[in-house]
Write a protein that holds these residues in place. Sequence first.
Motif, PDB file in Angstrom:
ATOM      1  N   GLY A   9       0.821  -1.202   0.000  1.00 38.05           N
ATOM      2  CA  GLY A   9       0.000   0.000   0.000  1.00 38.05           C
ATOM      3  C   GLY A   9       0.857   1.255   0.000  1.00 38.05           C
ATOM      4  N   GLY A  10       0.203   2.409  -0.112  1.00 34.08           N
ATOM      5  CA  GLY A  10       0.930   3.664  -0.090  1.00 34.08           C
ATOM      6  C   GLY A  10       0.146   4.799  -0.707  1.00 34.08           C
ATOM      7  N   LEU A  11       0.867   5.879  -0.980  1.00 33.79           N
ATOM      8  CA  LEU A  11       0.276   7.077  -1.579  1.00 33.79           C
ATOM      9  C   LEU A  11       0.655   7.127  -3.052  1.00 33.79           C
ATOM     10  CD1 LEU A  11      -1.078   9.899  -1.405  1.00 33.79           C
ATOM     11  CD2 LEU A  11       1.170  10.786  -0.728  1.00 33.79           C
ATOM     12  N   VAL A  12      -0.330   7.366  -3.907  1.00 38.35           N
ATOM     13  CA  VAL A  12      -0.074   7.437  -5.349  1.00 38.35           C
ATOM     14  C   VAL A  12      -0.969   8.521  -5.945  1.00 38.35           C
ATOM     15  CG1 VAL A  12      -1.798   5.664  -5.897  1.00 38.35           C
ATOM     16  CG2 VAL A  12       0.131   6.050  -7.452  1.00 38.35           C
ATOM     17  N   GLN A  13      -0.504   9.118  -7.016  1.00 38.52           N
ATOM     18  CA  GLN A  13      -1.293  10.137  -7.700  1.00 38.52           C
ATOM     19  C   GLN A  13      -2.370   9.493  -8.574  1.00 38.52           C
ATOM     20  OE1 GLN A  13       1.426  12.662  -9.863  1.00 38.52           O
ATOM     21  NE2 GLN A  13       1.940  13.842  -8.033  1.00 38.52           N
ATOM     22  N   PRO A  14      -3.452  10.213  -8.843  1.00 41.29           N
ATOM     23  CA  PRO A  14      -4.467   9.675  -9.762  1.00 41.29           C
ATOM     24  C   PRO A  14      -3.844   9.266 -11.086  1.00 41.29           C
ATOM     25  CG  PRO A  14      -5.284  11.630  -8.668  1.00 41.29           C
ATOM     26  CD  PRO A  14      -3.835  11.511  -8.282  1.00 41.29           C
ATOM     27  N   GLY A  15      -4.278   8.116 -11.580  1.00 34.81           N
ATOM     28  CA  GLY A  15      -3.713   7.565 -12.807  1.00 34.81           C
ATOM     29  C   GLY A  15      -2.529   6.661 -12.578  1.00 34.81           C
ATOM     30  N   GLY A  16      -2.036   6.632 -11.347  1.00 41.58           N
ATOM     31  CA  GLY A  16      -0.882   5.804 -11.038  1.00 41.58           C
ATOM     32  C   GLY A  16      -1.239   4.356 -10.764  1.00 41.58           C
ATOM     33  N   SER A  17      -0.214   3.585 -10.381  1.00 45.71           N
ATOM     34  CA  SER A  17      -0.384   2.150 -10.151  1.00 45.71           C
ATOM     35  C   SER A  17       0.229   1.733  -8.827  1.00 45.71           C
ATOM     36  CB  SER A  17       0.289   1.349 -11.278  1.00 45.71           C
ATOM     37  OG  SER A  17      -0.296   1.623 -12.531  1.00 45.71           O
ATOM     38  N   LEU A  18      -0.335   0.698  -8.256  1.00 45.97           N
ATOM     39  CA  LEU A  18       0.218   0.043  -7.072  1.00 45.97           C
ATOM     40  C   LEU A  18      -0.024  -1.449  -7.205  1.00 45.97           C
ATOM     41  CD1 LEU A  18      -0.969   2.211  -4.013  1.00 45.97           C
ATOM     42  CD2 LEU A  18       1.385   1.905  -4.793  1.00 45.97           C
ATOM     43  N   ARG A  19       0.813  -2.220  -6.527  1.00 52.27           N
ATOM     44  CA  ARG A  19       0.648  -3.668  -6.501  1.00 52.27           C
ATOM     45  C   ARG A  19       0.631  -4.126  -5.057  1.00 52.27           C
ATOM     46  NH1 ARG A  19       4.787  -8.511  -7.952  1.00 52.27           N
ATOM     47  NH2 ARG A  19       3.331  -9.988  -8.914  1.00 52.27           N
ATOM     48  N   LEU A  20      -0.465  -4.759  -4.667  1.00 50.51           N
ATOM     49  CA  LEU A  20      -0.590  -5.301  -3.326  1.00 50.51           C
ATOM     50  C   LEU A  20      -0.251  -6.787  -3.332  1.00 50.51           C
ATOM     51  CD1 LEU A  20      -3.968  -3.701  -2.157  1.00 50.51           C
ATOM     52  CD2 LEU A  20      -1.670  -2.748  -2.041  1.00 50.51           C
ATOM     53  N   SER A  21       0.361  -7.238  -2.244  1.00 46.77           N
ATOM     54  CA  SER A  21       0.671  -8.647  -2.072  1.00 46.77           C
ATOM     55  C   SER A  21       0.059  -9.151  -0.776  1.00 46.77           C
ATOM     56  CB  SER A  21       2.183  -8.876  -2.025  1.00 46.77           C
ATOM     57  OG  SER A  21       2.812  -8.448  -3.205  1.00 46.77           O
ATOM     58  N   CYS A  22      -0.330 -10.410  -0.780  1.00 51.73           N
ATOM     59  CA  CYS A  22      -0.874 -11.042   0.427  1.00 51.73           C
ATOM     60  C   CYS A  22      -0.347 -12.455   0.495  1.00 51.73           C
ATOM     61  CB  CYS A  22      -2.387 -11.042   0.401  1.00 51.73           C
ATOM     62  SG  CYS A  22      -3.138 -11.967   1.768  1.00 51.73           S
ATOM     63  N   GLY A  23       0.456 -12.720   1.508  1.00 52.50           N
ATOM     64  CA  GLY A  23       0.990 -14.050   1.715  1.00 52.50           C
ATOM     65  C   GLY A  23       0.244 -14.781   2.812  1.00 52.50           C
ATOM     66  N   ALA A  24      -0.131 -16.020   2.550  1.00 54.17           N
ATOM     67  CA  ALA A  24      -0.827 -16.846   3.532  1.00 54.17           C
ATOM     68  C   ALA A  24       0.132 -17.854   4.135  1.00 54.17           C
ATOM     69  CB  ALA A  24      -1.997 -17.571   2.886  1.00 54.17           C
ATOM     70  N   ALA A  25       0.143 -17.912   5.460  1.00 56.76           N
ATOM     71  CA  ALA A  25       1.013 -18.843   6.166  1.00 56.76           C
ATOM     72  C   ALA A  25       0.232 -19.494   7.290  1.00 56.76           C
ATOM     73  CB  ALA A  25       2.228 -18.110   6.721  1.00 56.76           C
ATOM     74  N   GLY A  26       0.778 -20.611   7.784  1.00 60.76           N
ATOM     75  CA  GLY A  26       0.132 -21.301   8.888  1.00 60.76           C
ATOM     76  C   GLY A  26      -0.156 -22.740   8.545  1.00 60.76           C
ATOM     77  N   SER A  27      -1.033 -23.329   9.317  1.00 63.61           N
ATOM     78  CA  SER A  27      -1.378 -24.736   9.157  1.00 63.61           C
ATOM     79  C   SER A  27      -2.767 -24.849   8.564  1.00 63.61           C
ATOM     80  CB  SER A  27      -1.322 -25.445  10.513  1.00 63.61           C
ATOM     81  OG  SER A  27      -1.681 -26.790  10.384  1.00 63.61           O
ATOM     82  N   PHE A  28      -2.841 -25.233   7.311  1.00 59.70           N
ATOM     83  CA  PHE A  28      -4.134 -25.402   6.670  1.00 59.70           C
ATOM     84  C   PHE A  28      -4.014 -26.440   5.569  1.00 59.70           C
ATOM     85  CE2 PHE A  28      -2.744 -22.957   3.023  1.00 59.70           C
ATOM     86  CZ  PHE A  28      -1.862 -22.027   3.555  1.00 59.70           C
ATOM     87  N   PHE A  29      -5.144 -27.002   5.174  1.00 56.48           N
ATOM     88  CA  PHE A  29      -5.166 -28.024   4.131  1.00 56.48           C
ATOM     89  C   PHE A  29      -5.209 -27.396   2.749  1.00 56.48           C
ATOM     90  CE2 PHE A  29      -5.818 -31.935   2.046  1.00 56.48           C
ATOM     91  CZ  PHE A  29      -6.889 -31.813   1.185  1.00 56.48           C
ATOM     92  N   SER A  30      -6.073 -26.377   2.580  1.00 54.07           N
ATOM     93  CA  SER A  30      -6.184 -25.732   1.269  1.00 54.07           C
ATOM     94  C   SER A  30      -6.762 -24.333   1.418  1.00 54.07           C
ATOM     95  CB  SER A  30      -7.068 -26.553   0.329  1.00 54.07           C
ATOM     96  OG  SER A  30      -8.408 -26.578   0.790  1.00 54.07           O
ATOM     97  N   LEU A  31      -6.434 -23.515   0.437  1.00 60.01           N
ATOM     98  CA  LEU A  31      -7.009 -22.173   0.359  1.00 60.01           C
ATOM     99  C   LEU A  31      -8.042 -22.175  -0.758  1.00 60.01           C
ATOM    100  CD1 LEU A  31      -3.788 -19.983   0.654  1.00 60.01           C
ATOM    101  CD2 LEU A  31      -5.563 -20.278   2.381  1.00 60.01           C
ATOM    102  N   ASN A  32      -9.299 -22.110  -0.413  1.00 55.97           N
ATOM    103  CA  ASN A  32     -10.340 -22.132  -1.433  1.00 55.97           C
ATOM    104  C   ASN A  32     -10.300 -20.865  -2.269  1.00 55.97           C
ATOM    105  OD1 ASN A  32     -10.933 -24.312   0.206  1.00 55.97           O
ATOM    106  ND2 ASN A  32     -13.140 -24.095  -0.054  1.00 55.97           N
ATOM    107  N   THR A  33     -10.267 -19.734  -1.591  1.00 53.62           N
ATOM    108  CA  THR A  33     -10.200 -18.456  -2.287  1.00 53.62           C
ATOM    109  C   THR A  33      -9.240 -17.523  -1.565  1.00 53.62           C
ATOM    110  OG1 THR A  33     -12.009 -17.406  -1.068  1.00 53.62           O
ATOM    111  CG2 THR A  33     -12.609 -18.632  -3.051  1.00 53.62           C
ATOM    112  N   LEU A  34      -8.654 -16.655  -2.340  1.00 53.26           N
ATOM    113  CA  LEU A  34      -7.902 -15.514  -1.826  1.00 53.26           C
ATOM    114  C   LEU A  34      -8.478 -14.278  -2.481  1.00 53.26           C
ATOM    115  CD1 LEU A  34      -4.169 -16.686  -1.855  1.00 53.26           C
ATOM    116  CD2 LEU A  34      -5.492 -15.973   0.148  1.00 53.26           C
ATOM    117  N   GLY A  35      -8.496 -13.190  -1.748  1.00 50.10           N
ATOM    118  CA  GLY A  35      -9.078 -11.995  -2.352  1.00 50.10           C
ATOM    119  C   GLY A  35      -8.801 -10.740  -1.564  1.00 50.10           C
TER     120      GLY A  35
END
Length: 122
Positions: A9-35
């Motif tokens: 995340g961050g500050l960007v001017q109108p018309g600009g671009s950003l890329r968000l990342s989300c990493g999942a960690a822990g003990s699980f069998f499967s990730l049905n959806t990420l969003g």
Amino acid sequence: QVQLVESGGGLVQPGGSLRLSCGAAGSFFSLNTLGWYRQAPGKERELVATIDSGSNSDYADSVKGRFTISRDYHTNTAYLQMNNLKPEDTAVYYCHAKARLSSSSTTPYDYWGQGTQVTVSS
């Protein structure tokens, strides 16, 4: 349990671009959806984009054609590429996951990240 860690995340001017990342960690069998969901001041949290285990994606009408969600199944990471950002995209963006905790459990549980601020302003 699933821990979700967001970045980008961050500050960007109108018309600009950003890329968000989300990493999942822990003990699980499967990730049905990420969003991603977002919440602007004084508004309810709303869906931005999701992607399921078959790479099927869904977007809010307000971001179609500007945002792209993708997923790395090896690292359990989701990415949200946001282009042509507008001031109305300003919000806290939350990563969300539906996960099954074991092979014997058919019920997925909801998990949320801590949120990352995106501000679009000149």
